[in-house]
Structures are given as C-alpha cells and as structure tokens.
Design a protein around this motif. Structure first.
Motif: not given
Length: 258
Positions: A149-154, A173-176, A183-193, A208-215
């Motif tokens: 829900e916070q992703g939608r509000l974002l 707090n979420d992985r790709p 949801l965010l990567a579908g509407a915006l450009q995920d910088g790393w990807a 443990p290796l995780q990508r949970i921070d993004a631009v």
C-alpha cells in the motif's frame, strides 16, 4: 563491474555533475540509510562527500531529541544543505548541494498501523538551471501488505509533485522479486536494472546479499549509471563498514530541461 568484496578492479567512471549546452543537467543522486547516525558519523560524512552528490535521499535520519541539530551537522560535514524531512517525515530526509534551487518541499506521514512504525515520505521539487526534478525519499514497511500500500501511495505522491521528471529513492525493505519492488519497477526505471554500475547488493558487508535499497526515475530521465559506489575513489571499505548498516546507492542521471 566492481566486485562484491571491494577487492576487484577500480570502478568505471561515473559521469560528473554538469550542465549540457541544451539546458539538460547531469546530477548525482545518493540514497543512504544512516541508522539514525548511531555509528561513525565522520565515516558517514566521508562516504557522502566522496560520492559528490547533488541530492541525497536519507533514510533513518535522527527523529528524536535535537534531531534538527543532528541533521544540520550531517549536512555541514558532508558539504550539503538540509532540504526537507527528518522527524517531520518519520525518518526520510533530503539533502542537496548548493547547486539545487529549492522550489517546494512537503513532508508526508503515511497511515499508521498500530504496533508498527510510523512511516513517511520527504519530498521536494528542485531546480538545476532549466531542469526541474521532483525528489522523494522513502523507507517502506517491513510488512508485505503494508509495504504494498505504501508503494501505491509513493507513486501517487510522485505524480502529485506535478513535474515532468522525478526520482524516488530509499530503503524498500523488499527485493527485486518482491511485490512492492515489482510495483515500483513496473511504473518507474529501476536504476540498477537500467544501467548497472558498481556493486549490486546493498546490505551490510558480510550480511546475506540482498538489494533492498534503490533509486528509481520517471520516464524521460536518462540513467547513466547506478549502484553501490564500492571502489569509487575516496569511498573506503572501512568507512562503509563503520558508517551504518546499509550500503549507499549512487546514481548519475541526465534530466532534460523543462
């Protein structure tokens, strides 16, 4: 690419901040969870300065006693200025270089679930010469349903900034492969990807290796490179270990003139 341990070859160059002849600008945007400045603040400031950012989207900024003084200290020691957020956004904060002209700021508190942390967004509209950019710093919930829900509000809040180009950055707090990241990567450009550069994973070295921070960036913004700046000149592994429990994400973006 730089190695996951930081022992590999030096990073390829990331474009420097500049203004192009057509009025577009190249800027550097840094996203960094600073764990309320409970660790080595001098190391934190050294990492930020070495990245030479125009905009910093902070998560877990100080929120309690004398939080404004702590925010001002971080800005000053990092060679930046305070723009928005902190306790008034329940943690997310925006800093910028003097290159940015601040047109508008707004701190947003999100609906709170009893028993869970209050969450919020720090937002701003910044102008770099002829280019205008909306900026949103976020730190989303650890609970999947609330995070969704916070992703939608974002996305709604980013659209409400009413600018042609915008970035959203933070600790998801979420992985790709997660619902909210998707949801965010579908509407915006995920910088790393879109244009991977540097290290991918943003969790503390040794965890443990995780990508949970993004631009993320809206359509029309050109991603010139994005990733953890491990191996960037001036960014020392000992400082990354001492500064906080996350690794920063640095992106170089080209923003068209408005």
């Amino acid at each position: 690419m730089g190695s996951e341990t930081g022992t590999g070859a030096a990073l390829p160059d990331l474009p420097e901040s500049r203004t192009e002849p057509d009025g577009s600008v190249v800027i550097r945007v840094l996203s960094y969870n600073i764990r309320s400045m409970r660790d080595d603040v001098a190391a934190l400031a050294r990492v930020i300065r070495a990245c030479r950012p125009d905009v910093v989207c902070v998560q877990e900024a100080p929120r309690f006693f004398r939080w404004r003084k702590a925010a001002a200290r971080l800005a000053r020691t990092s060679g930046l200025v305070y723009v928005s957020g902190g306790a008034t956004a329940s943690g997310p904060m925006i800093l910028s270089s003097l290159r940015a002209h601040v047109e508008h700021t707004e701190d947003v508190l999100l609906p709170r679930t009893p028993g869970l942390h209050q969450r919020g967004f720090a937002t701003a509209v910044l102008r770099f010469g002829k280019a205008r950019l909306g900026v949103l710093s976020c730190h989303l919930s650890i609970k999947d349903w609330e995070r969704q829900e916070q992703g939608r509000l974002l996305l709604d809040r980013l659209a409400a900034l009413d600018v042609p180009h915008a970035v959203a950055a933070g600790d998801l707090n979420d992985r790709p492969d997660g619902r909210t990241f998707g949801l965010l990567a579908g509407a915006l450009q995920d910088g790393w990807a879109t244009k991977p550069w540097g290290r991918e994973h943003t969790t503390r070295l040794g965890d443990p290796l995780q990508r949970i921070d993004a631009v993320f960036a809206t359509e029309g913004v050109e991603v010139l490179g994005c990733g953890v700046p491990m191996g960037l000149p001036g960014v020392e592994e000992r400082d990354l270990r001492a500064a906080t429990d996350h690794l920063p994400v640095l992106a170089a973006l080209r923003v068209p003139a408005s």
